[in-house]
Every structure is written in structure tokens, then in C-alpha cells.
Design a protein around this motif. Structure first.
Motif, PDB file in Angstrom:
ATOM      1  N   ASP A  77       0.257  -4.643  -3.170  1.00  0.00           N
ATOM      2  CA  ASP A  77       0.413  -4.479  -4.614  1.00  0.00           C
ATOM      3  C   ASP A  77      -0.037  -5.762  -5.306  1.00  0.00           C
ATOM      4  O   ASP A  77       0.651  -6.779  -5.272  1.00  0.00           O
ATOM      5  CB  ASP A  77       1.877  -4.178  -4.941  1.00  0.00           C
ATOM      6  CG  ASP A  77       2.101  -3.986  -6.441  1.00  0.00           C
ATOM      7  OD1 ASP A  77       1.115  -3.975  -7.187  1.00  0.00           O
ATOM      8  OD2 ASP A  77       3.269  -3.855  -6.852  1.00  0.00           O
ATOM      9  N   TYR A 113       3.557  -3.663   1.495  1.00  0.00           N
ATOM     10  CA  TYR A 113       4.410  -2.516   1.833  1.00  0.00           C
ATOM     11  C   TYR A 113       3.968  -1.925   3.168  1.00  0.00           C
ATOM     12  O   TYR A 113       2.769  -1.803   3.440  1.00  0.00           O
ATOM     13  CB  TYR A 113       4.334  -1.430   0.759  1.00  0.00           C
ATOM     14  CG  TYR A 113       4.960  -1.804  -0.562  1.00  0.00           C
ATOM     15  CD1 TYR A 113       6.290  -1.517  -0.833  1.00  0.00           C
ATOM     16  CD2 TYR A 113       4.213  -2.448  -1.542  1.00  0.00           C
ATOM     17  CE1 TYR A 113       6.868  -1.848  -2.042  1.00  0.00           C
ATOM     18  CE2 TYR A 113       4.776  -2.791  -2.757  1.00  0.00           C
ATOM     19  CZ  TYR A 113       6.102  -2.492  -3.004  1.00  0.00           C
ATOM     20  OH  TYR A 113       6.678  -2.834  -4.204  1.00  0.00           O
ATOM     21  N   GLN A 132      -0.223  -6.366  -8.431  1.00  0.00           N
ATOM     22  CA  GLN A 132       0.540  -6.667  -9.639  1.00  0.00           C
ATOM     23  C   GLN A 132       1.655  -7.674  -9.355  1.00  0.00           C
ATOM     24  O   GLN A 132       1.895  -8.583 -10.140  1.00  0.00           O
ATOM     25  CB  GLN A 132       1.142  -5.376 -10.204  1.00  0.00           C
ATOM     26  CG  GLN A 132       1.796  -5.540 -11.562  1.00  0.00           C
ATOM     27  CD  GLN A 132       0.809  -5.449 -12.706  1.00  0.00           C
ATOM     28  OE1 GLN A 132      -0.337  -5.091 -12.493  1.00  0.00           O
ATOM     29  NE2 GLN A 132       1.245  -5.766 -13.909  1.00  0.00           N
ATOM     30  N   TYR A 133       2.330  -7.502  -8.211  1.00  0.00           N
ATOM     31  CA  TYR A 133       3.473  -8.358  -7.897  1.00  0.00           C
ATOM     32  C   TYR A 133       3.289  -9.181  -6.626  1.00  0.00           C
ATOM     33  O   TYR A 133       4.199  -9.906  -6.215  1.00  0.00           O
ATOM     34  CB  TYR A 133       4.747  -7.510  -7.762  1.00  0.00           C
ATOM     35  CG  TYR A 133       5.157  -6.841  -9.046  1.00  0.00           C
ATOM     36  CD1 TYR A 133       5.707  -7.575 -10.090  1.00  0.00           C
ATOM     37  CD2 TYR A 133       4.973  -5.472  -9.238  1.00  0.00           C
ATOM     38  CE1 TYR A 133       6.085  -6.963 -11.279  1.00  0.00           C
ATOM     39  CE2 TYR A 133       5.335  -4.850 -10.417  1.00  0.00           C
ATOM     40  CZ  TYR A 133       5.900  -5.606 -11.436  1.00  0.00           C
ATOM     41  OH  TYR A 133       6.267  -5.000 -12.608  1.00  0.00           O
ATOM     42  N   SER A 147      -1.273   7.964  -5.396  1.00  0.00           N
ATOM     43  CA  SER A 147      -0.283   6.896  -5.554  1.00  0.00           C
ATOM     44  C   SER A 147      -0.936   5.661  -6.152  1.00  0.00           C
ATOM     45  O   SER A 147      -1.927   5.159  -5.610  1.00  0.00           O
ATOM     46  CB  SER A 147       0.340   6.542  -4.199  1.00  0.00           C
ATOM     47  OG  SER A 147       1.011   7.643  -3.643  1.00  0.00           O
ATOM     48  N   TRP A 148      -0.401   5.175  -7.267  1.00  0.00           N
ATOM     49  CA  TRP A 148      -0.926   3.933  -7.847  1.00  0.00           C
ATOM     50  C   TRP A 148      -0.712   2.787  -6.868  1.00  0.00           C
ATOM     51  O   TRP A 148      -1.579   1.964  -6.648  1.00  0.00           O
ATOM     52  CB  TRP A 148      -0.220   3.656  -9.167  1.00  0.00           C
ATOM     53  CG  TRP A 148      -0.738   2.458  -9.890  1.00  0.00           C
ATOM     54  CD1 TRP A 148      -0.144   1.233  -9.957  1.00  0.00           C
ATOM     55  CD2 TRP A 148      -1.955   2.355 -10.640  1.00  0.00           C
ATOM     56  NE1 TRP A 148      -0.911   0.375 -10.706  1.00  0.00           N
ATOM     57  CE2 TRP A 148      -2.022   1.040 -11.148  1.00  0.00           C
ATOM     58  CE3 TRP A 148      -2.976   3.242 -10.946  1.00  0.00           C
ATOM     59  CZ2 TRP A 148      -3.087   0.585 -11.938  1.00  0.00           C
ATOM     60  CZ3 TRP A 148      -4.032   2.791 -11.730  1.00  0.00           C
ATOM     61  CH2 TRP A 148      -4.085   1.488 -12.208  1.00  0.00           C
ATOM     62  N   VAL A 149       0.470   2.767  -6.213  1.00  0.00           N
ATOM     63  CA  VAL A 149       0.736   1.835  -5.117  1.00  0.00           C
ATOM     64  C   VAL A 149       1.281   2.622  -3.929  1.00  0.00           C
ATOM     65  O   VAL A 149       0.568   2.893  -2.977  1.00  0.00           O
ATOM     66  CB  VAL A 149       1.714   0.711  -5.529  1.00  0.00           C
ATOM     67  CG1 VAL A 149       1.900  -0.271  -4.360  1.00  0.00           C
ATOM     68  CG2 VAL A 149       1.184  -0.051  -6.746  1.00  0.00           C
ATOM     69  N   THR A 150       2.555   3.028  -4.008  1.00  0.00           N
ATOM     70  CA  THR A 150       3.164   3.753  -2.889  1.00  0.00           C
ATOM     71  C   THR A 150       3.945   4.991  -3.321  1.00  0.00           C
ATOM     72  O   THR A 150       4.470   5.699  -2.473  1.00  0.00           O
ATOM     73  CB  THR A 150       4.130   2.836  -2.099  1.00  0.00           C
ATOM     74  OG1 THR A 150       5.224   2.438  -2.952  1.00  0.00           O
ATOM     75  CG2 THR A 150       3.409   1.602  -1.576  1.00  0.00           C
ATOM     76  N   ASP A 151       4.054   5.258  -4.607  1.00  0.00           N
ATOM     77  CA  ASP A 151       4.861   6.383  -5.080  1.00  0.00           C
ATOM     78  C   ASP A 151       4.371   7.707  -4.509  1.00  0.00           C
ATOM     79  O   ASP A 151       3.163   7.944  -4.391  1.00  0.00           O
ATOM     80  CB  ASP A 151       4.827   6.454  -6.611  1.00  0.00           C
ATOM     81  CG  ASP A 151       6.106   5.905  -7.227  1.00  0.00           C
ATOM     82  OD1 ASP A 151       7.067   5.700  -6.487  1.00  0.00           O
ATOM     83  OD2 ASP A 151       6.125   5.683  -8.450  1.00  0.00           O
ATOM     84  N   ARG A 182       9.428  -2.699   1.893  1.00  0.00           N
ATOM     85  CA  ARG A 182       8.868  -3.966   1.440  1.00  0.00           C
ATOM     86  C   ARG A 182       8.806  -4.898   2.648  1.00  0.00           C
ATOM     87  O   ARG A 182       9.802  -5.108   3.334  1.00  0.00           O
ATOM     88  CB  ARG A 182       9.753  -4.593   0.362  1.00  0.00           C
ATOM     89  CG  ARG A 182       9.697  -3.884  -0.967  1.00  0.00           C
ATOM     90  CD  ARG A 182       8.985  -4.707  -2.019  1.00  0.00           C
ATOM     91  NE  ARG A 182       9.644  -5.946  -2.330  1.00  0.00           N
ATOM     92  CZ  ARG A 182      10.542  -6.094  -3.302  1.00  0.00           C
ATOM     93  NH1 ARG A 182      10.931  -5.062  -4.033  1.00  0.00           N
ATOM     94  NH2 ARG A 182      11.064  -7.279  -3.546  1.00  0.00           N
ATOM     95  N   TYR A 217       6.171   5.083 -12.680  1.00  0.00           N
ATOM     96  CA  TYR A 217       6.842   3.784 -12.679  1.00  0.00           C
ATOM     97  C   TYR A 217       5.984   2.656 -12.130  1.00  0.00           C
ATOM     98  O   TYR A 217       6.185   1.498 -12.480  1.00  0.00           O
ATOM     99  CB  TYR A 217       8.160   3.904 -11.896  1.00  0.00           C
ATOM    100  CG  TYR A 217       9.101   4.888 -12.530  1.00  0.00           C
ATOM    101  CD1 TYR A 217       9.779   4.585 -13.702  1.00  0.00           C
ATOM    102  CD2 TYR A 217       9.269   6.174 -11.996  1.00  0.00           C
ATOM    103  CE1 TYR A 217      10.614   5.493 -14.323  1.00  0.00           C
ATOM    104  CE2 TYR A 217      10.106   7.103 -12.607  1.00  0.00           C
ATOM    105  CZ  TYR A 217      10.772   6.750 -13.763  1.00  0.00           C
ATOM    106  OH  TYR A 217      11.588   7.672 -14.386  1.00  0.00           O
ATOM    107  N   GLU A 218       5.000   2.977 -11.287  1.00  0.00           N
ATOM    108  CA  GLU A 218       4.156   1.914 -10.747  1.00  0.00           C
ATOM    109  C   GLU A 218       2.998   1.571 -11.664  1.00  0.00           C
ATOM    110  O   GLU A 218       2.575   0.411 -11.724  1.00  0.00           O
ATOM    111  CB  GLU A 218       3.632   2.315  -9.360  1.00  0.00           C
ATOM    112  CG  GLU A 218       4.725   2.356  -8.317  1.00  0.00           C
ATOM    113  CD  GLU A 218       4.216   2.763  -6.935  1.00  0.00           C
ATOM    114  OE1 GLU A 218       4.891   2.462  -5.947  1.00  0.00           O
ATOM    115  OE2 GLU A 218       3.139   3.407  -6.872  1.00  0.00           O
TER     116      GLU A 218
END
Length: 440
Positions: free
Chosen positions: A288, A295, A290-291, A340-344, A308, A397-398
Motif C-alpha cells: 500500500d 499485506y 498510501q501508508y 480491490s484498491w488495496v486488499t478490500d 498486516r 474505505y481504501e
């Protein structure tokens, strides 16, 4: 180094990097779930380890443990966290012995017997003297990883450091190579191998008489220390994926108060662990941007599971599965994470946002950023000053922090409930800036 010890030191350094001097010794120990005595012992061990890896350097070149965490916006220091990678899986005697061998082979061609004599003379008094079999095993290992080469000729074989590439470069070529590696190591992931190569090139520049800061032509901000630490597990996970093996680990959720759990071998100090034991088949690793988080995506007792990577401790390989089972599990993951934008893996929905181009002429950094980070989303021109961005994602949310990061340059249009959430959030922020007095 024992695996548990390495886990503890990863968490120790992560907290030291992120919290700085915010905790005293007792608070630091409580946050890790260890005693103050163990805190002092771990800190002393880290300092000794750093001293071993810095041996042979002058006082000016060496560094103290805290130097690696001094934060300066305009300074790009060598990440102190990397020294754990140099010491990982090595016993203390091995790390000292290998350092002695490499130092001896930098400028001379030596046989195993010569190196045994050298180690016998240089090993600290409280460490055992290595025999010839041990030295030959070390040389075989160093040759396999490409650090040294065995010269052609009969017995006894002679060895030297594998520095031919660096030695054949001119000063300008070496500086150009260092600059390139410096940029890539600071901007790409994974980055640990790049930083290790950067350190090697920096030593080569110093040996040629360049000042330590000669190659510091680029400056970078914060490197996401946690990201670099999490790479300690990355290659173990990749190996397990390649070999289709399950992983066993203790997972400590970042949402809980503890970030480390000891292996309770002494019944007098046995206590309930804060983590959960997991056995799962690793399938994918996701980063990710962004942060700055890694993952682990795997298949476990509850189907698809996401962890994580900073919460993984006591990582061990388990039994292997068949190729058919691995492919089946992987296919399910890829289908569920297709949007999935990341893992959603929540239900899919369409997001539509209007982006505003900068009013001043020049580079359109808003458009360039959307094109670079918008993944599979599509861009449609609207007016000279705006364009529309549409994307279908699993959950909201991601992607929400990414949309929010554009500030006034982004207006969410769909879904309607997300637009209302953004309106409420911006009104709340506006309230923070309301004047205390009307005549202020």
C-alpha cells in the motif's frame, strides 16, 4: 540469531523509529510486553551488533545507535534498520568471523589456511577459535552468494573479494552508479537490497579517497522505516509461495496494545499471549503506497485472510500443498480482489469524481497523479478546467483517503452517500478554522 530474538528486535526498532523519545524505559517495555531488564538487554545487544558490523571503521565513520533515527527533513541517512538484515540468521560468532574473512580478502588473495590463521589472531579472546572445516564452510557460503570468488589454479585454492566490477569502474562511473542506486533504493519497493548495494558503493567511494558526503546529491524525506523492517519477512514469504508451502506464525494485530509476544519457555514467567497462532497458505503480497504498508494475502481456516506484515512474528515454513490446490486458492483470491484498491474484498461499487486542473499554466500535476495512481479507472474529459474519473472498486474505505488527499482539486459525485460523507467531513474541518472571536 534466534528467530524470536530477531522478531523482538524488529519490533524494538520499529517503535524506536516511530515513537522516538516519546516513551521512557518502563513505557517502552510495557508497549512491547517485555520487562525493563529485557529492554536493557535488547538495547545492549543492538549496540554490540552495530559495533560488530562497523568494525574497521574510524570513529568519524562509525555511528551510534541513535544516529540512525535523527530526523531531518533535508537529510537522507543510511537506514539504521538495515543492519538487522546483515545479522539475520547469523550467530554472533558467525557475524564476527564472516566480517573478519571479508576484511582480509578485500586487498589480498588468501587460502583457507591463511584465513584460519587470520581469524585465530583477530577473534576476540572470549570467542572460540575456528577450525579449518568451519572456515571452509564459511568460504563456500560466501562463494555461493557471490561475495567472494575462488581463483583458478590447483590446490590449495585461493580466494579474493568479488570486487572486479567496482574496481574496473572509473571514479566518474562509480559516482554515476552510486547516484543511480541511491535514487532507486529510495524510491522503489522492495528497497532493502538496493540500500545494501548503496552501502557497498559508498564504502568503495571512501576507499578511493572521496569524502563520506560526496555522493549525497539527492535528498529524500522519511523512508517509511516500518516498510523497510517488514521486508525482513518478504523473502521468506516469497520462498514459501514458490515452494507452495504453508506458513505458521503468531499474529499480533496492530490494533492491540502489544507488538511483541515472547516464547514462554520458563513456566515461572508464563503468561497468556496477546497474539493468535495462524497456519495459512500464502498466495500474494500487496504493498500500500498510501501508508507504506505490506499485506500478506493467504488462505486459511476462514477462507481468504489478510494480515498486516508488521504483525507477523515467529514465522516458520509448514507443509507443502499440491500445485492444483495452490492454483485453485490463487484463482479464488484473484477473482475476489479483481477490483480491490488495496486488499478490500467487499461488494463492488462505482465511484465517480470530478478533478479540477490547476489554474496556473505549466505541468498539470493533478492529471499526472490521477493517471499514475488511478489504477484501472478511466478518465473522461469534461471541460477545459475539469475531467471526470470513474472506477469500480471493492468497497470505498481504501480509495477514500486517496480521494481526500487531493483536497479542493477533487469533488466526489457518486455514490451519493459518499458525497454526503465528504461534505460532512469538510464542514467539520472548516469548523476547526472558524475564528474564536469575530473581531480577531
Amino acid at each position: 540469531m534466534a528467530r524470536e530474538s530477531f522478531d523482538k528486535e524488529i519490533q524494538f526498532l520499529r517503535m524506536l523509529a516511530l515513537a522516538g523519545g516519546a516513551y521512557n524505559r518502563q513505557q517502552f517495555a510495557n508497549r512491547l510486553g517485555i520487562s525493563v531488564h529485557t529492554y536493557d538487554k535488547t538495547l545492549r545487544s543492538l549496540k554490540e551488533m552495530l559495533g560488530t558490523l562497523k568494525q574497521g571503521l574510524s570513529q568519524e565513520q562509525g555511528s551510534v545507535l541513535s544516529d540512525g533515527f535523527h530526523y531531518n527533513y533535508y537529510e537522507s541517512a543510511d537506514p539504521l534498520l538495515l543492519f538487522l538484515f546483515r545479522a539475520k540468521s547469523l550467530k554472533e560468532t558467525e557475524s564476527i568471523r564472516l566480517a573478519l574473512l571479508l576484511n582480509a580478502l578485500q586487498s589480498r588473495e588468501l587460502t583457507a589456511k591463511d584465513l584460519q590463521d587470520h581469524c585465530s589472531e583477530q577473534m576476540p579472546a572470549d570467542y572460540p577459535i575456528p577450525d579449518e572445516k568451519t572456515i571452509r564452510g564459511d568460504l563456500k557460503y560466501l562463494e555461493e552468494v557471490g561475495v567472494i570468488i575462488r581463483l583458478h589454479g590447483g590446490r590449495p585454492y585461493r580466494y579474493k573479494a568479488a570486487n572486479d566490477l567496482i574496481d574496473h569502474l572509473s571514479d566518474d562511473e562509480l559516482l554515476d552508479l552510486f547516484d543511480y542506486v541511491d535514487v532507486i533504493a529510495n524510491t522503489q519497493v522492495p528497497s532493502v537490497q538496493g540500500f545494501l548495494l548503496r552501502a557497498t558503493l559508498k564504502k568503495a567511494l571512501h576507499k578511493r579517497g572521496f569524502e563520506p558526503d560526496t555522493g549525497e546529491t539527492h535528498r529524500y524525506k522519511y523512508h517509511y522505516h516500518s516498510r523497510i523492517l517488514d521486508e525482513a519477512h518478504l523473502y521468506t514469504i516469497f520462498k514459501a509461495i514458490q515452494q507452495r508451502k504453508k506458513l505458521q506464525f503468531l499474529y499480533l494485530s496492530p490494533k492491540k496494545g502489544k507488538s511483541y509476544a515472547s516464547q514462554n519457555s520458563n513456566p515461572l514467567f508464563e503468561r497468556e499471549t496477546e497474539g493468535t497462532l495462524q497456519t495459512a497458505l500464502p498466495l500474494r503480497v500487496v504493498y500500500d503506497h498510501q501508508y507504506g504498508r505490506w499485506y500478506l494475502i493467504c488462505h486459511g481456516q476462514r477462507g481468504i485472510m489478510k494480515f498486516r506484515m508488521e504483525g507477523l512474528t515467529q514465522l516458520e515454513e509448514g507443509e507443502a500443498v499440491t500445485e492444483e490446490e495452490f492454483d485453485q486458492r490463487l484463482h479464488i483470491v484473484l477473482e475476489q480482489m479483481k477490483y480491490s484498491w488495496v486488499t478490500d474484498t467487499l461488494r463492488t461499487l462505482k465511484v465517480v469524481a470530478r478533478f479540477y486542473n490547476p489554474e496556473r499554466s505549466g505541468a498539470n500535476f493533478v492529471r499526472e497523479r490521477v493517471e499514475a495512481q488511478g489504477q484501472w479507472g478511466t478518465i473522461r474529459e469534461e471541460t477545459d478546467s475539469t475531467f471526470l474519473f470513474e472506477i469500480t472498486v471493492n468497497g470505498i474505505y481504501e480509495i477514500k483517503p486517496w480521494l481526500r488527499s487531493f483536497g479542493s482539486s477533487c469533488e466526489v459525485l457518486e455514490p451519493a452517500w459518499l458525497r454526503k460523507e465528504f461534505i460532512a467531513e469538510w464542514k467539520e474541518i472548516q469548523g476547526y478554522y472558524e475564528p474564536v472571536r469575530e473581531n480577531l
